[in-house]
Design an enzyme around this catalytic site. Structure first.
Site, short mmCIF file in Angstrom:
data_model
loop_
_atom_site.label_atom_id
_atom_site.label_comp_id
_atom_site.label_asym_id
_atom_site.label_seq_id
_atom_site.Cartn_x
_atom_site.Cartn_y
_atom_site.Cartn_z
CB THR A 93 -0.91 0.02 1.25
OG1 THR A 93 -1.63 -1.20 1.30
CG2 THR A 93 -1.87 1.19 1.21
CE LYS A 169 -4.89 -1.45 1.07
NZ LYS A 169 -5.66 -2.41 1.85
CE LYS A 238 1.87 2.07 4.85
NZ LYS A 238 1.37 1.20 3.79
P1 NAP Z 1 5.05 -6.14 7.89
O1 NAP Z 1 4.64 -7.41 8.53
O2 NAP Z 1 5.48 -5.01 8.77
O3 NAP Z 1 6.24 -6.48 6.85
C1 NAP Z 1 6.91 -5.44 6.18
C2 NAP Z 1 7.92 -6.03 5.22
O4 NAP Z 1 8.63 -4.94 4.59
C3 NAP Z 1 9.00 -6.87 5.91
O5 NAP Z 1 9.36 -7.91 5.04
C4 NAP Z 1 10.13 -5.87 6.06
O6 NAP Z 1 11.41 -6.46 6.19
C5 NAP Z 1 10.02 -5.14 4.76
N1 NAP Z 1 10.71 -3.84 4.81
C6 NAP Z 1 10.39 -2.77 5.54
N2 NAP Z 1 11.26 -1.75 5.31
C7 NAP Z 1 12.14 -2.22 4.39
C8 NAP Z 1 13.24 -1.65 3.73
N3 NAP Z 1 13.63 -0.39 3.98
N4 NAP Z 1 13.92 -2.42 2.85
C9 NAP Z 1 13.54 -3.69 2.59
N5 NAP Z 1 12.48 -4.29 3.18
C10 NAP Z 1 11.78 -3.55 4.06
O7 NAP Z 1 3.91 -5.54 6.96
P2 NAP Z 1 2.69 -6.31 6.27
O8 NAP Z 1 1.55 -6.32 7.22
O9 NAP Z 1 3.17 -7.56 5.65
O10 NAP Z 1 2.31 -5.23 5.14
C11 NAP Z 1 3.03 -5.14 3.92
C12 NAP Z 1 2.29 -4.16 3.00
O11 NAP Z 1 0.98 -4.65 2.76
C13 NAP Z 1 2.13 -2.75 3.59
O12 NAP Z 1 2.21 -1.80 2.58
C14 NAP Z 1 0.71 -2.80 4.15
O13 NAP Z 1 0.15 -1.51 4.22
C15 NAP Z 1 0.01 -3.69 3.15
N6 NAP Z 1 -1.17 -4.42 3.63
C16 NAP Z 1 -1.15 -5.03 4.85
C17 NAP Z 1 -2.29 -5.71 5.28
C18 NAP Z 1 -2.34 -6.37 6.64
O14 NAP Z 1 -3.44 -6.65 7.13
N7 NAP Z 1 -1.23 -6.67 7.27
C19 NAP Z 1 -3.43 -5.77 4.48
C20 NAP Z 1 -3.40 -5.18 3.21
C21 NAP Z 1 -2.26 -4.50 2.79
P3 NAP Z 1 11.94 -6.91 7.67
O15 NAP Z 1 11.34 -8.25 7.92
O16 NAP Z 1 13.41 -6.91 7.51
O17 NAP Z 1 11.46 -5.86 8.64
#
Ligand code: NAP
Length: 291
Positions: A93, A169, A238
């Site tokens: 997102t 989104k 965010k």
């Molecule tokens: P998350 O669990 O916090 O995972 C974030 C991922 O991004 C991790 O793999 C992290 O690596 C990586 N990352 C962060 N900063 C980075 C950087 N500077 N360089 C390289 N990798 C980096 O988040 P998530 O819940 O999976 O969400 C991921 C995306 O999907 C976001 O944009 C979120 O808004 C969207 N989303 C989430 C949901 C939900 O319910 N969770 C639903 C729909 C959409 P590390 O493991 O090293 O920290």
């Protein structure tokens, strides 16, 4: 070609890769923190240790990282390797503006960018039930469709313009936040009248508000249960910032989004950024003297 690179093994990325493996794709996975790949390696993924190694020349790379900055960093690290004929399926997102900039960045290298954010939490990702939005050049969208279909239950073609899917989104996430604030206030009203707030949630979610958002978040907000986080409040903040940024650039007042932004900001200031974003309800609870 059933081969794909995948960058970002967070709460969403891990179940998404599991499904790609289940559907017979060969997946090269990269995560900044390499330990998070271990379960996927056991399930058959090939781990790589730099984003560029996830990209095969002319192939497809999926990204699912936290935010705009992370997406820009990883894209700059793999785009040259992806090169001519490659497609970047970008599922995080992020702002429409970031998508527009990255589309140009890929274009300069002969590759294409498809913005493809999703609706659905990690449980939905695990169950292949995501709703997936898609914007970008037509042929690139067609090429990534088998991957999107392996990850979700329905794909919506939004536009050729790269930022379109991100606009939809962000609008959806804004509506979820508004619903959570409304539920928080209505359940508090019930509780202060001496009525079980869980009963109030059940009545609403099984009658006029009979849908996923009110059912799922209704239970959490009525039960005051904000952990473990499926979607972290910090990520919600965010998104709210991105909504207001887009609203500002399009001169579209969104007073409700401004209110929600302050709720989320106050929650983060109180140390709740790692809780589920439904914890924004705690501000209304505190104001009503219920927490
Ligand atoms: P998350 O669990 O916090 O995972 C974030 C991922 O991004 C991790 O793999 C992290 O690596 C990586 N990352 C962060 N900063 C980075 C950087 N500077 N360089 C390289 N990798 C980096 O988040 P998530 O819940 O999976 O969400 C991921 C995306 O999907 C976001 O944009 C979120 O808004 C969207 N989303 C989430 C949901 C939900 O319910 N969770 C639903 C729909 C959409 P590390 O493991 O090293 O920290």
């Amino acid at each position: 070609m059933k081969e794909v690179g995948f960058i970002g093994l967070g709460s969403m990325g891990v179940p998404m890769v599991q499904n790609l493996l289940k559907e017979g794709f060969r997946v090269k996975v990269y995560n900044r923190t390499p330990e998070k790949a271990s379960g996927l390696v056991e399930a058959g993924a090939q781990q790589v240790y730099h984003p560029s190694e996830a990209a095969a020349a002319g192939g497809i790379v999926i990204t699912m990282v936290s935010n705009d900055q992370a997406l820009q960093e990883v894209t700059h690290a793999f785009a040259d390797q992806l090169g001519a004929g490659g497609v970047h399926l970008s599922m995080s997102t992020v702002s429409p503006e970031t998508s527009r900039q990255l589309a140009l960045y890929h274009q300069e290298r002969g590759s294409e960018y498809v913005a493809s954010p999703v609706f659905g939490r990690p449980e939905a990702a695990a169950a292949q039930k995501l709703f997936i939005l898609s914007s970008g050049p037509r042929e690139a969208k067609e090429r990534v469709q088998p991957l999107q279909e392996a990850l979700g239950q329905r794909v919506f073609d939004i536009s050729e313009e790269p930022g379109g899917a991100n606009v939809i989104k962000l609008g959806g996430n804004f509506m979820i936040m508004a619903a959570m604030e409304a539920m928080a206030e209505a359940f508090n009203l019930a509780e202060k009248s001496g009525i079980d707030r869980n009963l109030a949630a059940e009545v609403y979610a099984s009658t006029l508000f009979n849908c996923t958002v009110y059912q799922g978040y209704g239970k959490m907000i009525a039960g005051k249960a904000f952990e473990p986080a499926g979607f972290q409040l910090g990520l919600g903040l965010k998104d709210c910032n991105l909504v207001l940024q887009e609203a500002n650039s399009l001169q579209t007042p969104m007073p409700l989004a401004s209110l929600l932004h302050d709720r989320l900001l106050a929650s983060a200031a109180k140390g709740r950024a790692q809780q589920d974003w439904s914890a924004l309800a705690r501000i209304a609870l505190e104001e009503a003297g219920l927490e």
